[in-house]
Design a protein around this motif. Structure first.
Motif, PDB file in Angstrom:
ATOM      1  N   HIS A 306      27.720  80.693  25.552  1.00 24.42           N
ATOM      2  CA  HIS A 306      28.656  81.789  25.351  1.00 24.42           C
ATOM      3  C   HIS A 306      29.727  81.778  26.445  1.00 24.42           C
ATOM      4  CE1 HIS A 306      25.643  83.106  22.565  1.00 24.42           C
ATOM      5  NE2 HIS A 306      24.779  83.448  23.502  1.00 24.42           N
ATOM      6  N   SER A 307      30.884  82.357  26.117  1.00 26.07           N
ATOM      7  CA  SER A 307      31.986  82.531  27.082  1.00 26.07           C
ATOM      8  C   SER A 307      32.332  81.216  27.760  1.00 26.07           C
ATOM      9  CB  SER A 307      31.605  83.589  28.138  1.00 26.07           C
ATOM     10  OG  SER A 307      31.261  84.814  27.532  1.00 26.07           O
ATOM     11  N   SER A 308      32.486  80.190  26.961  1.00 30.08           N
ATOM     12  CA  SER A 308      32.718  78.841  27.477  1.00 30.08           C
ATOM     13  C   SER A 308      33.911  78.207  26.782  1.00 30.08           C
ATOM     14  CB  SER A 308      31.470  77.967  27.288  1.00 30.08           C
ATOM     15  OG  SER A 308      30.349  78.529  27.934  1.00 30.08           O
ATOM     16  N   ALA A 309      34.360  77.085  27.332  1.00 29.62           N
ATOM     17  CA  ALA A 309      35.500  76.378  26.746  1.00 29.62           C
ATOM     18  C   ALA A 309      35.393  74.896  27.042  1.00 29.62           C
ATOM     19  CB  ALA A 309      36.817  76.933  27.289  1.00 29.62           C
ATOM     20  N   LEU A 310      35.823  74.089  26.088  1.00 27.08           N
ATOM     21  CA  LEU A 310      36.018  72.666  26.291  1.00 27.08           C
ATOM     22  C   LEU A 310      37.508  72.398  26.370  1.00 27.08           C
ATOM     23  CD1 LEU A 310      33.441  70.969  23.852  1.00 27.08           C
ATOM     24  CD2 LEU A 310      33.232  71.334  26.313  1.00 27.08           C
ATOM     25  N   PHE A 311      37.962  71.860  27.504  1.00 27.66           N
ATOM     26  CA  PHE A 311      39.361  71.482  27.650  1.00 27.66           C
ATOM     27  C   PHE A 311      39.603  70.153  26.937  1.00 27.66           C
ATOM     28  CE2 PHE A 311      40.189  73.959  31.854  1.00 27.66           C
ATOM     29  CZ  PHE A 311      39.891  75.140  31.179  1.00 27.66           C
ATOM     30  N   GLU A 312      40.865  69.872  26.689  1.00 29.25           N
ATOM     31  CA  GLU A 312      41.217  68.664  25.940  1.00 29.25           C
ATOM     32  C   GLU A 312      40.576  67.428  26.564  1.00 29.25           C
ATOM     33  OE1 GLU A 312      45.136  66.184  24.337  1.00 29.25           O
ATOM     34  OE2 GLU A 312      45.324  67.594  25.999  1.00 29.25           O
ATOM     35  N   GLY A 313      39.901  66.646  25.717  1.00 28.84           N
ATOM     36  CA  GLY A 313      39.273  65.412  26.172  1.00 28.84           C
ATOM     37  C   GLY A 313      37.836  65.572  26.614  1.00 28.84           C
TER      38      GLY A 313
END
Length: 859
Positions: A306-313
């Motif tokens: 939860h409350s996470s993100a994958l940046f480009e690449g």
């Protein structure tokens, strides 16, 4: 015993480390406006600093070439000059060897005003055409239903017409996508051009699509496949945010994507739309409030918390668990419910039953209900009979006033009864902590409970006042013994089920709380209690899961990730994703504590309650007056046409357009009248002072109409009318600005979907607000939040899902990201070779070869 090293006059050790201590102490002394700062003094406990002061300190340090970069995480982890200098060690904070700060972003290129204007005109033409077709269909359908004889005939005609209208609204985006675009490909093109116009048209049709109501239903997955997405069997998608570039989306079998997740397969950067793939393997779990940027992937059996993100690449390896923004490895298991048997036949039966329920019950009620209602009511000849209707007569407006008032009251009463009683009956079939398979009776009941108990109207009415606790109790919250603060909850609080939410006494909750007390796997779900400890404060946009490891007297900062492992956190603050500990409070935050005690507190709370009651009355009046205006507009179209076919459809379509314009102008005028056409001023005050009560009133002015204008020049016009000092050619793809007159946005900026510019905070009993200044050519990514007192230099970029803390000063063309946001390193930037922009006469251009260098995620 080793000899004690000599020290200088201020206590620092000579040498490189001593120089760093001395310079840091001098910088901090300038910030706190004192002559001397002892190197062993605690920033918060001894010096009385706060996060805003230390943000200014970090900004000044970053501007010096003789000091390593400092972030707020470094400050909280090393809260003295001596410990901070030792932690930095003469190297950039947190940077591994060979990973310098990312190179500056490309210089912003001014856009073309002519392209901006022409694109806006074309978008208006598309919208007018859609409204005309909707008006024509509505008129013909109404006339056909009106020709029915008896209740049964009207019902059957409503089913046929409603089903045809539903099918048409769902099919139109699919047809438009395949005709205007074909297959989405990884490419980029500028905004305000022909390629963007096709892009926006498909997106606008998808956003107006009733199929988003089927999120969490197998039919939703089938619809995404029709749009070109490659989705395996047994996939559950609970997020209603449509992935636009569906041909670039790949989802393996058995995957679960929780609600409030963004996997759009595009992003806007520097005035350009960039499209790219999002690839999820088999049996993947994507948590709540997550953002997947383009060019990201998650391997088979992997999890993103939860409350996470994958940046480009970024790529999560198969079988691994990651969380955070940007994501990093973790041992936390987010799949917290065992699997159950859920066959394909079960999914198909559930989807079919849902469709029949919609077509045979809800659609006829929506289409034919109004006709039957007015048919049973006394005849309103001045409204319904074209031969009698006269817009210049008093009777016409009297009947419109009576009809709108009766309908408004009926909706409130019916809604109140429904939200408090019907979900309780449905909840009788669901037992806490019991595992149920997806797509059955229990799943349908749980989804209905979630939808019905999350109606926004009553929370907007009661939120930010003492009366919200009574509403939450009425829908099932366990609030134990309430310690009334007058602002226990904001206007945006959501939950999976209200009957398993416990909030301790004295706890205050800001806006955007989402209580995750339902756990999902690819085949099963379970509801369980989520308990928030007493005397705590929860900031904005927090996903609080059942099993959250927080107890008494905890401050949860904005966008924080609530820990699910480790010891129970008490008497501390938590910040960031993943979270780390910070001081629970500082001296300035307690400067108004005397207003929260004794007779003074009771006197001010009573005054706040009286003010909030007037605010609630004003809220109801403003909403009803808007409904009256829309009622008059709708019946005016009926009164003046007197004909059938194209002329009637054109008039109804024109009323739809005029209704949007009227709504926007009405709420702009309401807000400007409330502010007396004056800009807000930065404030530091108690929540028990009248200025804060007035600010709460402003937050209740509806702004949902702005979402319809996203991606068009007309939203910039609306922002300008609301008081935002906004530049030319700004591309707003769905941003939220809470304090309009405290916000400045430069030319050619790019604001991503669900990004937020929030020029205030309210921690415990203290309210703070300040300006936000966004320079020219700035990009704010999807789901990012910019706090008060922030300045972003020209051409700077903020990555998706980032939290730019209060007081930060982002240099020109710098690339920042993370929660909390810091300057990105070169290994956190995916280096890509993209194709040339799309041509302006044909389809979206075939992309060239895309080369991505990993962010090191798989290592």
């Amino acid at each position: 015993m080793a000899p004690i090293p000599p020290t200088g006059p201020t206590g620092q050790t000579p040498g490189a480390g001593g120089d760093t201590e001395r310079i840091l102490a001098e910088v901090l002394a300038g910030v706190v406006k004192t002559d001397h700062v002892p190197v062993d003094s605690h920033f918060f406990d001894d010096l009385g600093a706060n996060s805003l002061v230390m943000a200014h300190f970090c900004a000044r340090v970053r501007k010096r070439d003789d000091l390593p970069s400092v972030s707020m995480k470094d400050v909280y982890g090393s809260p003295t000059i001596r410990s901070l200098a030792a932690a930095l060690g003469g190297a950039p904070a947190g940077a591994p060897a060979g990973a310098p700060v990312a190179p500056p972003a490309a210089a912003p290129v001014p856009g073309s005003t002519w392209r901006y204007v022409l694109c806006g005109a074309a978008q208006l033409l598309v919208f007018v055409t859609y409204c005309f077709l909707a008006g024509l269909v509505t008129v013909e359908g109404y006339e056909w239903i009106n020709a029915g004889s008896g209740t049964v005939d009207v019902y059957l005609r409503s089913v046929v017409f409603g089903g045809a209208a539903f099918a048409g609204m769902c099919a139109l985006p699919v047809v438009a996508k395949w005709v205007l675009v074909g297959r989405w490909k990884a490419t980029e093109f500028p905004v305000w051009g022909l390629a963007y116009l096709r892009f926006w048209t498909v997106r606008a049709l998808l956003n107006a699509n009733p199929m988003r109501l089927f999120a969490g239903n197998p039919l939703y997955v089938l619809y995404l496949r029709a749009l070109g997405a490659r989705i395996g069997r047994g996939v559950t998608i609970l997020s209603p945010a449509f992935p636009l570039c569906t041909d670039l989306l790949t989802v393996g079998a058995g995957t679960v994507i929780r609600k409030d997740s963004f996997f759009l397969c595009y992003r806007a950067v520097g005035g350009r739309i960039q499209t790219g793939p999002v690839t999820l393997g088999r049996d993947v779990y994507v948590g709540e409030k997550t953002v997947l940027d383009i060019g990201t992937s998650i391997g088979d059996g992997a999890q993103l918390g939860h409350s996470s993100a994958l940046f480009e690449g970024q790529a999560v390896p198969a079988g691994r668990r990651w969380h955070g923004s940007p994501a990093q490895p973790t041992d936390v298991d987010y799949v917290r419910v065992p699997a159950a048997r859920c066959s394909t036949a079960r999914r198909a039966a559930y989807g079919l039953a849902s469709l029949l329920q919609l077509l045979l019950l809800y659609v006829p009620l929506a289409v034919g209900g109004g006709y039957l209602l007015f048919g049973l009511a006394p005849r309103l000849e001045a409204l319904f009979d074209p031969d009698v209707a006269d817009m210049t007569s008093i009777r016409f407006y009297a009947e419109a006033l009576g009809a709108s008032l009766a309908l408004f009251a009926a909706v409130i009463v019916t809604g109140g009864v429904s939200v408090s009683l019907v979900p309780r009956l449905l909840n009788m079939v669901i037992r806490p902590d019991r595992v149920y398979p997806l797509y059955g009776l229990h799943y349908g009941a749980q989804r209905a409970i979630t939808r019905m108990t999350n109606l926004k109207f009553f929370l907007w009415l009661c939120g930010d006042s003492s009366y919200v606790v009574h509403y939450l109790r009425a829908i099932g919250y366990d609030l134990s013994h309430v310690e009334q603060t007058g602002s226990n909850f904001g206007v945006e609080v959501r939950q999976e089920t209200p009957y398993l939410v416990s909030v301790g006494r004295g706890t205050m909750v800001a806006d955007g709380l989402s209580v995750l007390n339902a756990d999902y796997s690819g085949t099963s779900f379970r509801v369980s209690r989520a308990a928030i400890g007493p005397h705590s404060f929860l900031g904005n946009h927090i996903a609080y899961p059942s099993g959250g490891r927080t107890g008494e007297n905890v401050l949860l900062a904005t966008k924080v990730m609530v820990p699910l492992d480790g010891e129970l956190r008490e008497n501390v603050g938590l910040l960031g994703s993943p979270s780390f500990e910070i001081p629970r409070s500082v001296e300035r935050d307690s400067s108004f504590d005397h207003l929260r005690e004794g007779d003074e507190f009771h006197r001010r709370l009573a005054a706040k309650n009286r003010y909030n009651l007037r605010t609630m009355g004003l809220f109801l009046f403003v909403r009803w007056l808007h409904s009256l205006l829309i009622t008059v507009l709708g019946f005016a179209a009926v009164a003046v046409h007197g004909t059938h076919g194209i002329a009637a459809g054109a008039l109804v379509g024109a009323s739809l357009i005029l209704g949007l314009v009227l709504t926007a102008g009405y709420y702009v005028l309401v807000e400007r009248l409330m502010t007396r056409f004056r800009p807000l001023e930065p404030r530091l005050c108690s929540i028990y002072e009248p200025h804060f009560w007035w600010q709460e009133r402003l937050w209740k002015v509806p702004a949902a109409y702005l979402l319809v204008l996203s991606g068009t020049p007309f939203k910039n016009l609306a922002w300008r009318l609301l008081g935002v000092r906004i530049g030319r050619r700004v591309f707003d793809d769905g941003a939220v600005i809470t304090e309009r007159t405290l916000t400045t946005i430069g030319d050619d900026c790019t604001l991503g979907p669900r990004s937020t510019l929030q020029a205030h905070s309210q921690e415990d009993g203290t309210f703070k607000s300040d300006h936000i200044v966004v320079g020219a050519g700035v990009t704010i990514g999807t789901g990012a939040l910019v706090h008060y007192g922030v300045s972003m230099g020209d051409g700077s970029q903020l990555a998706p899902d980032s939290f730019l803390m209060k007081g930060e000063d982002v240099p020109c063309r710098a690339r920042w990201g993370g929660n909390p946001a810091v300057a990105l390193r070169s290994d956190q930037i995916a280096r890509t070779t993209r194709s040339a922009p799309a041509t302006q006469t044909g389809r979206l251009a075939q992309p060239g070869r895309t080369t991505q260098i990993s962010t090191g995620a798989e290592r």
